[in-house]
Design a protein around this motif. Sequence first.
Motif, PDB file in Angstrom:
ATOM      1  N   MET A 233       0.828  -1.214   0.000  1.00 20.11           N
ATOM      2  CA  MET A 233       0.000   0.000   0.000  1.00 20.11           C
ATOM      3  C   MET A 233       0.864   1.267   0.000  1.00 20.11           C
ATOM      4  O   MET A 233       0.409   2.331  -0.386  1.00 20.11           O
ATOM      5  N   ALA A 234       2.129   1.134   0.424  1.00 19.57           N
ATOM      6  CA  ALA A 234       3.014   2.302   0.476  1.00 19.57           C
ATOM      7  C   ALA A 234       3.975   2.359  -0.706  1.00 19.57           C
ATOM      8  O   ALA A 234       4.822   3.248  -0.775  1.00 19.57           O
ATOM      9  N   GLY A 235       3.849   1.432  -1.649  1.00 14.60           N
ATOM     10  CA  GLY A 235       4.705   1.473  -2.827  1.00 14.60           C
ATOM     11  C   GLY A 235       6.141   1.082  -2.555  1.00 14.60           C
ATOM     12  O   GLY A 235       7.061   1.594  -3.192  1.00 14.60           O
ATOM     13  N   MET A 236       6.357   0.178  -1.611  1.00 14.62           N
ATOM     14  CA  MET A 236       7.715  -0.281  -1.294  1.00 14.62           C
ATOM     15  C   MET A 236       8.016  -1.661  -1.856  1.00 14.62           C
ATOM     16  O   MET A 236       9.167  -2.075  -1.911  1.00 14.62           O
ATOM     17  N   THR A 237       6.972  -2.412  -2.246  1.00 14.46           N
ATOM     18  CA  THR A 237       7.179  -3.778  -2.726  1.00 14.46           C
ATOM     19  C   THR A 237       7.891  -3.746  -4.070  1.00 14.46           C
ATOM     20  O   THR A 237       7.502  -2.993  -4.969  1.00 14.46           O
ATOM     21  N   ALA A 238       8.949  -4.553  -4.192  1.00 11.93           N
ATOM     22  CA  ALA A 238       9.637  -4.686  -5.478  1.00 11.93           C
ATOM     23  C   ALA A 238       8.834  -5.639  -6.347  1.00 11.93           C
ATOM     24  O   ALA A 238       8.390  -6.679  -5.882  1.00 11.93           O
ATOM     25  N   GLY A 239       8.638  -5.280  -7.621  1.00 10.29           N
ATOM     26  CA  GLY A 239       7.954  -6.203  -8.532  1.00 10.29           C
ATOM     27  C   GLY A 239       6.438  -6.112  -8.440  1.00 10.29           C
ATOM     28  O   GLY A 239       5.886  -5.111  -8.004  1.00 10.29           O
ATOM     29  N   ARG A 240       5.794  -7.215  -8.834  1.00 11.02           N
ATOM     30  CA  ARG A 240       4.343  -7.241  -9.028  1.00 11.02           C
ATOM     31  C   ARG A 240       3.604  -7.250  -7.693  1.00 11.02           C
ATOM     32  O   ARG A 240       3.965  -7.977  -6.770  1.00 11.02           O
ATOM     33  N   VAL A 241       2.561  -6.454  -7.606  1.00  9.15           N
ATOM     34  CA  VAL A 241       1.684  -6.543  -6.440  1.00  9.15           C
ATOM     35  C   VAL A 241       0.324  -7.059  -6.911  1.00  9.15           C
ATOM     36  O   VAL A 241      -0.055  -6.867  -8.061  1.00  9.15           O
ATOM     37  N   PRO A 242      -0.410  -7.737  -6.007  1.00 10.65           N
ATOM     38  CA  PRO A 242      -1.720  -8.271  -6.397  1.00 10.65           C
ATOM     39  C   PRO A 242      -2.686  -7.170  -6.857  1.00 10.65           C
ATOM     40  O   PRO A 242      -2.553  -6.012  -6.465  1.00 10.65           O
ATOM     41  N   LYS A 243      -3.654  -7.575  -7.679  1.00 15.38           N
ATOM     42  CA  LYS A 243      -4.645  -6.661  -8.271  1.00 15.38           C
ATOM     43  C   LYS A 243      -5.453  -5.903  -7.210  1.00 15.38           C
ATOM     44  O   LYS A 243      -5.887  -4.776  -7.440  1.00 15.38           O
ATOM     45  N   PHE A 244      -5.645  -6.515  -6.034  1.00 14.63           N
ATOM     46  CA  PHE A 244      -6.491  -5.893  -5.013  1.00 14.63           C
ATOM     47  C   PHE A 244      -5.797  -4.775  -4.242  1.00 14.63           C
ATOM     48  O   PHE A 244      -6.413  -4.145  -3.383  1.00 14.63           O
TER      49      PHE A 244
END
Length: 290
Positions: free
Chosen positions: A244-255
């Motif tokens: 939710m904070a835009g820290m995940t590297a790569g693909r995040v789930p659609k939800f």
Amino acid sequence: MNASPLQPAQAPDGVSTTLYGGVANRRVTVRDIAKAKQQGERWSMLTAYDALTAGVFDEAGIPVLLVGDSAGNCHLGYETTVPVTMDQMVMLSAAVVRGTKRALVVGDMPFGSYQESPAQAMHNAARLMKEAGVGAVKLEGGERSARSIELLVEAGIPVMAHIGLTPQSVHALGGYPVQGRGDEAAHQLLRDAKAVQQAGAFAVVLEAVPAELAVQVTEQLAIATVGIGAGAGTDAQVLVWTDMAGMTAGRVPKFVKQYADLRSVLGDAAREFAAEVHAGTFPAPEHTFK
Ligand SMILES: Nc1nc(=O)c2c([nH]1)NC[C@@H]1CN(c3ccc(C(=O)N[C@@H](CCC(=O)O)C(=O)O)cc3)CN21
Ligand SMILES: CC(C)C(=O)C(=O)O
Ligand SMILES: [Mg+2]
């Protein structure tokens, strides 16, 4: 004006309710969660894996923080949640408890820490309470985990259940497919929801299920439903904080909705620091001892 520390988020209409403003100087408890369901108050949960970010969410008024085994892929650099160990969950959960004053901290039980037997579940849930200080634990599975949930609840351990898509089964499921599609799967999800409620769980996560089915479960249960990829009709919503904070590297789930872009903010800060060091403009006189 910025919210001050310990000034919890207010409900949009400014009304002080059970979980927004109503719990100011103590930890949120499972009784508060039950009251919120009775009063129809929606609430939010975020994951946290360390004291620093947990403190930020606590000050922002997030009433429940989940030390998710999503720490595996979101914090520790693994592909999935499967390799996460009890020792890791105890360490991360203890940090989140230390970093917070108000939030109910829920410790996720990692793969292999409860599936063997109710006795194994009891042993490891007690570790999370005694060594980390969590107020509740979470484990995956509906009917298949009901006996363990019952034993933990009898022993005085509040349990959050987790049904629908259970990521610890990623290798059996062949990925992260939506669950509960079709009549048979929908009925199984309803049976799982009722089984964990009957076993004494105080809430249940519904992950990656059709929104209409999540509404049915929410209407039929007396305990809180916490949705992730389950539409807007659940009692509560949870997201992985790095998503939710835009820290995940790569693909995040659609939800996932991305509420901030911390990855670029932090990356820019690091690039600027590196550039100033290279240019010799940092440290400046004001950062220097005489
Ligand atoms: N960063 C992160 N966020 C999460 O929410 C999360 C994790 N990691 N790791 C553990 C599980 C795995 N999760 C996931 C991951 C991907 C999808 C996903 O993309 N599912 C397909 C379903 C398509 C279908 O069946 O119709 C999708 O395209 O959304 C769902 C849940 C949720 N959890
Ligand atoms: C996404 C939530 C429900 C979870 O189990 C986790 O973060 O590990
Ligand atoms: Mg989890």
